[in-house]
Design an enzyme around this catalytic site. Structure first.
Site, PDB file in Angstrom:
ATOM      1  N   GLY A  56      -5.520  -1.842  -0.662  1.00 27.17           N
ATOM      2  CA  GLY A  56      -6.379  -1.938   0.817  1.00 27.17           C
ATOM      3  C   GLY A  56      -6.109  -3.171   1.733  1.00 27.17           C
ATOM      4  N   GLU A  81      -3.181  -3.438  -6.181  1.00 25.94           N
ATOM      5  CA  GLU A  81      -2.266  -2.197  -6.050  1.00 25.94           C
ATOM      6  C   GLU A  81      -2.098  -2.240  -4.361  1.00 25.94           C
ATOM      7  OE1 GLU A  81      -4.884  -0.044  -9.503  1.00 25.94           O
ATOM      8  OE2 GLU A  81      -5.068   0.533  -7.524  1.00 25.94           O
ATOM      9  N   PRO A  82      -1.255  -2.871  -3.741  1.00 24.72           N
ATOM     10  CA  PRO A  82      -1.170  -3.069  -2.337  1.00 24.72           C
ATOM     11  C   PRO A  82       0.106  -1.853  -2.163  1.00 24.72           C
ATOM     12  CG  PRO A  82       0.052  -4.773  -3.327  1.00 24.72           C
ATOM     13  CD  PRO A  82      -0.581  -4.230  -4.466  1.00 24.72           C
ATOM     14  N   GLY A  83      -0.305  -1.120  -1.153  1.00 26.89           N
ATOM     15  CA  GLY A  83       0.445   0.088  -0.729  1.00 26.89           C
ATOM     16  C   GLY A  83       0.861  -0.463   0.734  1.00 26.89           C
ATOM     17  N   ARG A 141      -0.620  10.411  10.622  1.00 25.17           N
ATOM     18  CA  ARG A 141      -1.772   9.603  10.785  1.00 25.17           C
ATOM     19  C   ARG A 141      -2.510   9.457  11.952  1.00 25.17           C
ATOM     20  NH1 ARG A 141      -1.757   4.646  10.154  1.00 25.17           N
ATOM     21  NH2 ARG A 141      -3.594   4.572   8.726  1.00 25.17           N
ATOM     22  N   TYR A 143      -6.125  10.430  10.751  1.00 28.64           N
ATOM     23  CA  TYR A 143      -6.990   9.345  10.563  1.00 28.64           C
ATOM     24  C   TYR A 143      -7.585   8.591  12.117  1.00 28.64           C
ATOM     25  CZ  TYR A 143      -5.073   8.827   5.870  1.00 28.64           C
ATOM     26  OH  TYR A 143      -4.635   9.226   4.576  1.00 28.64           O
ATOM     27  N   CYS A 176       2.710  23.482  16.964  1.00 27.33           N
ATOM     28  CA  CYS A 176       1.532  24.563  17.428  1.00 27.33           C
ATOM     29  C   CYS A 176       0.340  24.237  16.836  1.00 27.33           C
ATOM     30  CB  CYS A 176       1.883  25.808  17.246  1.00 27.33           C
ATOM     31  SG  CYS A 176       3.485  26.576  18.151  1.00 27.33           S
ATOM     32  N   TYR A 215       2.402   5.977   4.399  1.00 27.50           N
ATOM     33  CA  TYR A 215       1.800   7.345   4.333  1.00 27.50           C
ATOM     34  C   TYR A 215       2.525   7.795   5.825  1.00 27.50           C
ATOM     35  CZ  TYR A 215      -1.268   4.638   1.380  1.00 27.50           C
ATOM     36  OH  TYR A 215      -1.573   3.850   0.378  1.00 27.50           O
TER      37      TYR A 215
HETATM   38  C1  LIG Z   1      -3.789   4.432  -2.179  1.00 29.54           C
HETATM   39  C2  LIG Z   1      -4.356   3.508  -3.420  1.00 29.54           C
HETATM   40  C3  LIG Z   1      -3.790   2.159  -3.253  1.00 29.54           C
HETATM   41  C4  LIG Z   1      -3.215   1.562  -2.169  1.00 29.54           C
HETATM   42  O1  LIG Z   1      -3.966   1.360  -0.937  1.00 29.54           O
HETATM   43  P1  LIG Z   1      -3.285   0.624   0.504  1.00 29.54           P
HETATM   44  O2  LIG Z   1      -4.295   0.699   1.406  1.00 29.54           O
HETATM   45  O3  LIG Z   1      -1.929   1.355   0.761  1.00 29.54           O
HETATM   46  O4  LIG Z   1      -3.125  -0.509  -0.044  1.00 29.54           O
HETATM   47  C5  LIG Z   1      -4.175   1.366  -4.136  1.00 29.54           C
HETATM   48  N1  LIG Z   1      -4.815   1.848  -5.219  1.00 29.54           N
HETATM   49  C6  LIG Z   1      -5.276   3.222  -5.502  1.00 29.54           C
HETATM   50  C7  LIG Z   1      -5.900   3.502  -6.673  1.00 29.54           C
HETATM   51  C8  LIG Z   1      -4.930   4.031  -4.342  1.00 29.54           C
HETATM   52  O5  LIG Z   1      -5.184   5.193  -4.514  1.00 29.54           O
END
Ligand SMILES: *Cc1c(COP(=O)(O)O)cnc(C)c1O
Length: 421
Positions: free
Chosen positions: A239, A280-282, A319, A323, A349, A377
């Protein structure tokens, strides 16, 4: 002599500090070579982001598990492994992809969300770390494995946070995790089954810019830590927010790193227990590394707007529509043209508006429009809606662009269909 040295020193510092964005010319070359729409990912930018995290969290020795769901191309996963980062998976197939990319089970975390117990059993079979997010699955797990296989539990901390409600996962109406107020039931399951809970996990949402939200999460978890005699790990999820607009507020990673170190030190002083911290950074790792390039098919003028219709849509990059996300758009073909206002729209469409009333350098049909922050994403949420092909993907590494996914071809649309008529 000294002046030259100073300049050299500054140059070294600067070039280490910032990975340059991919140049317009280079992106145009890639678009011409591989066609559009095209996703481009810049490997060194991912590495830079990872190294920023390591540096910021040195004090607490945090471990980082890349949230693979942001972008799972096997080459990206391999690169993530190469730079020393771990991986967090949101499905058993992501676990399989991670294994395929060369991660060892101890580098893989599986954070489940309302999944069948069979999938948790499968993950256990691969020997990866698991976060269980329901009391019923925890109970089943305990009955089957007793104390023999430590697991984490995903809790719902009842904290409202995140860029918007769709990406907010920790609040009191959220489907995610075990509600904090049911901790007594967790304790009962631990007693009844002897299940070994070694990690407490929360993920309060995406795009959390406020360090205090993470601090609140830590506080919530520390408060209940006493219920878990086997506790070793606090997993604070992902997050971290990145900038989608110039100058936008982002998570202050450095301050957060400091705060986390302080809190964990304090906890150790108070309890004599040194807990590990995981994240857990995405988005933080891959968002800014990604560029999405489209070509303008059609310009349409109406009384209220000028539409620039591109050769893509919500099937490739959802996105903005899903969102309401803002993405910076650049006109690669005419960067210095006079500013005009456009609605940038897709060719699907549906009302697939990428940007409304957006001032952009004058657009001509055939121009290349590029979206920033497209790494997370983006491709991952793409589909074949309207029977259109999914885009190609390119990984740029060491200044070289490698095709890492070919564009769909017609056969791909029929691949799993059985023609019974
Ligand atoms: C999606 C997710 C993340 C990553 O979130 P980001 O906003 O991309 O950093 C981390 N942990 C869990 C469990 C998630 O579902």
């Amino acid at each position: 002599m000294t002046r030259v040295m100073v300049i050299l020193f500054l140059f070294t510092v600067y070039s280490q500090a910032m990975v340059q964005q991919l140049s317009r010319e280079f992106l145009i070359d890639l678009a011409n070579k591989f066609g559009t729409p095209l996703y481009v990912y810049h490997a060194e930018k991912i590495k830079e982001q990872y190294e920023r995290l390591l540096k910021a969290f040195k004090g607490s020795g945090a471990r980082f598990f890349y949230a693979g769901k942001a972008l799972t191309n096997i080459n990206v996963l391999k690169y993530i492994r190469e730079i020393g980062c771990q991986v967090d998976c949101s499905s058993i197939n992501e676990v399989l992809l991670a294994l395929r990319a060369g991660f060892t089970p101890d580098q893989i975390l599986y954070t489940s969300s309302n999944i069948a117990f069979a999938e948790i059993e499968a993950a256990q079979g691969y020997g990866v770390s698991i976060n269980i997010d329901s009391i019923s699955n925890l109970e089943k797990f305990g009955k089957k494995f007793g104390h023999s296989y430590p697991v984490g539990i995903r809790l719902r901390p009842n904290i409202m946070a995140g860029g918007n409600l769709k990406i907010s996962t920790g609040h009191q109406d959220s489907k995610f995790g075990i509600p904090l107020e049911q901790i007594d039931q967790v304790v009962r399951v631990m007693k009844d089954t002897r299940v070994c809970v070694n990690a407490l996990h929360i993920h309060t949402g995406s795009e959390i810019k406020d360090v205090e939200v993470f601090a609140k999460g830590i506080e919530v978890l520390f408060d209940i830590a006493g219920n878990f005699p086997d506790l070793e790990i606090i997993d604070l999820g992902g997050g971290f927010k990145v900038a989608y607009r110039e100058g936008e507020a982002v998570t202050d990673i450095e301050r957060l790193g400091q705060k986390v170190a302080e809190e964990f030190d304090m906890f150790e002083k108070k309890t004599g227990k040194r807990l590990k911290v995981w994240f857990e950074p995405g988005k933080f790792l891959v968002s800014e590394a990604g560029y999405f390039i489209t070509r303008v098919n059609v310009l349409k003028e109406s009384a209220t707007a000028v539409f620039a219709g591109v050769d893509s849509g919500l099937n490739h990059f959802i996105r903005p529509m899903f969102y309401g996300a803002y993405h910076i758009i650049e006109n690669l073909s005419n960067p210095h043209g006079p500013l005009r206002t456009y609605n940038v729209v897709g060719n699907i469409c549906e009302t697939d508006t990428f940007a409304e009333n957006r001032p952009l350098p004058q657009i001509n049909e055939g121009d290349l429009l590029m979206f920033r922050n497209a790494g997370a994403y983006g491709f991952e949420m793409s589909s074949n809606y309207n029977a259109r092909f999914k885009p190609a993907e390119v990984l740029v590494r060491g200044g070289e662009g490698y095709l890492i996914r070919r564009r769909d071809v017609f056969e791909d649309l029929l691949r799993n269909q059985l023609e019974v008529l």
